[in-house]
Each structure stands twice: as structure tokens, then as C-alpha cells.
Scaffold this active site. Sequence first.
Site, PDB file in Angstrom:
ATOM      1  CD  GLU A 147      15.654  -8.883  -9.559  1.00 50.26           C
ATOM      2  OE1 GLU A 147      16.295  -9.043 -10.614  1.00 50.26           O
ATOM      3  OE2 GLU A 147      15.554  -9.779  -8.697  1.00 50.26           O
ATOM      4  NE  ARG A 206      19.086  -9.725  -8.388  1.00 48.81           N
ATOM      5  CZ  ARG A 206      20.032 -10.670  -8.387  1.00 48.81           C
ATOM      6  NH1 ARG A 206      21.212 -10.414  -7.846  1.00 48.81           N
ATOM      7  NH2 ARG A 206      19.815 -11.848  -8.922  1.00 48.81           N
ATOM      8  CB  SER A 251      13.808 -12.307 -11.691  1.00 52.96           C
ATOM      9  OG  SER A 251      14.488 -13.444 -12.167  1.00 52.96           O
TER      10      SER A 251
END
Length: 327
Positions: free
Chosen positions: A322, A202, A252
Site C-alpha cells: 500500500e 485504495r 498499513s
Amino acid sequence: MPDLDADLDLDERDPELTLPAHHETPVTPELLERLASIVGAECALVDEPMSEHTTFEIGGPADLYVVPDTVDRARVVIETVRAAGVPLFVLGRGSDLLVADEGFRGVVLAVGDGLTDLTYDGETLVAEAGVTLADAAEMACALGLSGLEFACGIPGTVGGAVFMNAGAYGGQIADVLVGIQALTPEGDRVELGVDELAMGYRTSRVKTDGLVVLSATFKLERAEEDDIRARMDDLTRQREEKQPLELPSAGSTFKRPEGHFAGKLIMDAGLKGYQVGGAAVSEKHAGFVVNMGGATAADVHAVIEHVQAEVLRQFGVSLEPEVLFLG
């Protein structure tokens, strides 16, 4: 400084736009006029509600929402806004974003609404930053090119996917990325190979170094279209079964903590269904915070903070969002 107007046909007419008077804004009338001349007055939207441009369906107004239709116009917009010292946010599809209820004081550059060219040459696919991952995966499938199946259900753009090295179901962007064209914070246009982008979980140099993706090149492999389609259909079925796709969300909510799964920790903490206002932890998948209807950014923040506190208290694990926060 390079000639920012080179090769651009600018509209020098008065855009006849006015800035919002109900709050202070760093966007000056001169900057507004300049940007409207670059993209056209119809593509320079004042006080644009960001709730209409995020998958969370949450967010107050951006002072100025600019939609370029070419990479060169996007480049000139970025240079112009940065030269003016005004905050700039580059938006794809708003799929991993929570915008404050007060909105964003600055300029939003909406590449997802304009930079959508997608071309191919043999086993190479070149996508501008605003191309959705779904469209890229569909085109690859139609061409008999395998490698992007994992991305078929990720609701973001190519630019955003490179920014965060998006991934799912065992695949990630770094696996198929050859390189990108991007702008540096100094305004230089550069080409960078995947080995220069420090792609991680990420994250990437695009994120850490403030680069703006203009386009990305992918190297795929020949395969039977029916086999590619079957894989995409299977992944779509898994997503529909496991994820709360029927409700607005930003995907998410938390990154995967080392050695754990965020959704399981949240479920084990007894937080499924935990709700503040219109925001709640999904009953279907505890890793998602969803908009049950009328949720505000403050509601979402409250849910996230409670989840973080409880998981830390019960299991000693820190959950890192996130989701990106704007405003």
C-alpha cells in the site's frame, strides 16, 4: 497555453539559490529561479532531506522542495515544472510514502505545508489538498457535522486521501465526498463529482489518471457534538491499542488481499518482529513495517520483500504494498 502568471504577484528578484553539485539533477538554474520567483526564495528549498517530511522519517534529499501558499501558485508551479519536462511529485504529509535513500531527482511540490484552507457552508465542508484529515475531522466535530469520524486518526491530507480513497473502521472518503477541483496532466483545471472519480479500494481516477487534487468538498450530516466526539475518542483508543503509533511508519504496509487480512497472514507466517537493519515487522501489529531507529529505505525494502516471499510461499497469497515508493 493559458497565461500562467495571471493574477500572481511574482518575485522577480534573484533567489540566490544554487543547485546541489554532488549529483546530477534535471532541475536547471533557470527552472530554480523561475520557481523561486513564484513561491518566494524561502519556499524553494534545495537538497531538502525527505526524511523530515515523511512519517517513516526515511529518505534522501529532493533536488528542489517547493511550498506554494495558494492554489493558484501551486497550479503555476505544476505547469512550469511539467513544461520543463522535469519529474514532479506532489506531497501531502508523506504518511504513505517511502523515499529512496538516494532521494528524488526532481521537484517535490509540498501542498501539505501550504494549501491548508478549510471552510464550511451549512453541512458542506471544503478543504484544500493540504488540510490534514485530523484537522478536517476536528472542524467537523466542532461544527456538529458527522461523517468524518473514521478519518480522525489517519495521518494524511485530503489530497492524499482522495488519491487513494483512504478509509478505516468501516468508513471511506468516497462515502462523504461530493467532488474535487483538480489539475489534469495537460494543465486544465477541472471540477469532478465523486461519481466521475471511479473510487475503489485504495484507488481512484486521481491515482490512475495523474490528476492533482487542489481541493475537495464533503457533504456531512448534522449530529450532536458529544456523540461525534465520543465516536472519535473510541476510534482513537482502538488505534492506540492496536497500532504501533509510537514508532515511525507509513501506516498499513500492504493492501488487504481478497479474502484475507494482511496482518494475520504475516503473523501466521511467523514474521512478527522480523528485522533488517533498523526496519522491522511490528510486534504490535504485523501489518505495519516500522522504523526502529536509523532505518534506511533499503532496510524497509528488504523487510517488505521477505514478507511477500514468505507469505506467498506459505499461503500462496501475493501481498501488494500500500506504501508508495519514490526515487
